[in-house]
Design a protein around this motif. Structure first.
Motif, PDB file in Angstrom:
ATOM      1  N   ASP A  68      56.919  37.539  44.810  1.00 25.99           N
ATOM      2  CA  ASP A  68      55.894  37.097  43.853  1.00 25.99           C
ATOM      3  C   ASP A  68      54.540  37.742  44.146  1.00 25.99           C
ATOM      4  N   GLU A  69      54.181  37.811  45.420  1.00 26.45           N
ATOM      5  CA  GLU A  69      52.917  38.441  45.802  1.00 26.45           C
ATOM      6  C   GLU A  69      52.953  39.931  45.439  1.00 26.45           C
ATOM      7  N   VAL A  71      54.739  41.425  43.107  1.00 27.61           N
ATOM      8  CA  VAL A  71      54.691  41.585  41.656  1.00 27.61           C
ATOM      9  C   VAL A  71      53.258  41.418  41.151  1.00 27.61           C
ATOM     10  N   ALA A  72      52.521  40.463  41.690  1.00 25.49           N
ATOM     11  CA  ALA A  72      51.124  40.261  41.274  1.00 25.49           C
ATOM     12  C   ALA A  72      50.277  41.497  41.598  1.00 25.49           C
ATOM     13  N   ILE A  73      50.466  42.061  42.793  1.00 24.36           N
ATOM     14  CA  ILE A  73      49.713  43.250  43.193  1.00 24.36           C
ATOM     15  C   ILE A  73      50.060  44.422  42.269  1.00 24.36           C
ATOM     16  N   ASP A  75      51.449  44.312  39.215  1.00 27.11           N
ATOM     17  CA  ASP A  75      50.999  44.067  37.841  1.00 27.11           C
ATOM     18  C   ASP A  75      49.536  44.446  37.678  1.00 27.11           C
ATOM     19  N   ASP A  76      48.718  44.087  38.663  1.00 28.57           N
ATOM     20  CA  ASP A  76      47.294  44.424  38.617  1.00 28.57           C
ATOM     21  C   ASP A  76      47.100  45.939  38.677  1.00 28.57           C
TER      22      ASP A  76
END
Length: 109
Positions: A68-69, A71-73, A75-76
């Protein structure tokens, strides 16, 4: 380290040529390289373009504790790189369209 891959469907807008799309994808890659240089957690960014299928593939590896971490990085980073390439992902009037995305642990944290 966690590896990610996203695939985007490209659409030529009126008046836009394949060379324009190729140039835009080059700008996406340049932006990803800048992000790699600025942020120590983003590594091994790669962009490939299949003009026959109008498919852009972005691969990025990141240092993260969880999927999850990561994917967030990613995506940004992807959003910023796409903006640098002249795209606004998520804007229905824009392209490209995300068609596939996955992440996997490459090296346990």
């Amino acid at each position: 380290m966690i590896g990610t891959e996203s695939k985007w469907r490209m659409v030529a807008l009126p008046g836009e040529t394949r060379d324009d799309i190729r140039d835009s994808c080059d700008r996406v890659m340049e932006a990803l390289l800048d992000i790699e240089e600025q942020e120590g957690r983003v590594h091994s960014a790669a962009v490939s373009l299949d003009l026959g299928q109008m498919r852009l593939t972005i691969e990025i590896a990141v240092d993260a504790e969880t999927i999850d971490e990561a994917v967030a990085i990613v995506d940004d980073a992807t959003s910023r790189a796409m903006s640098a390439g002249g795209h606004r992902p998520g804007d229905p009037a824009e392209y490209p369209e995300l068609v596939e995305k996955h992440a996997e642990v490459l090296v346990p944290a």
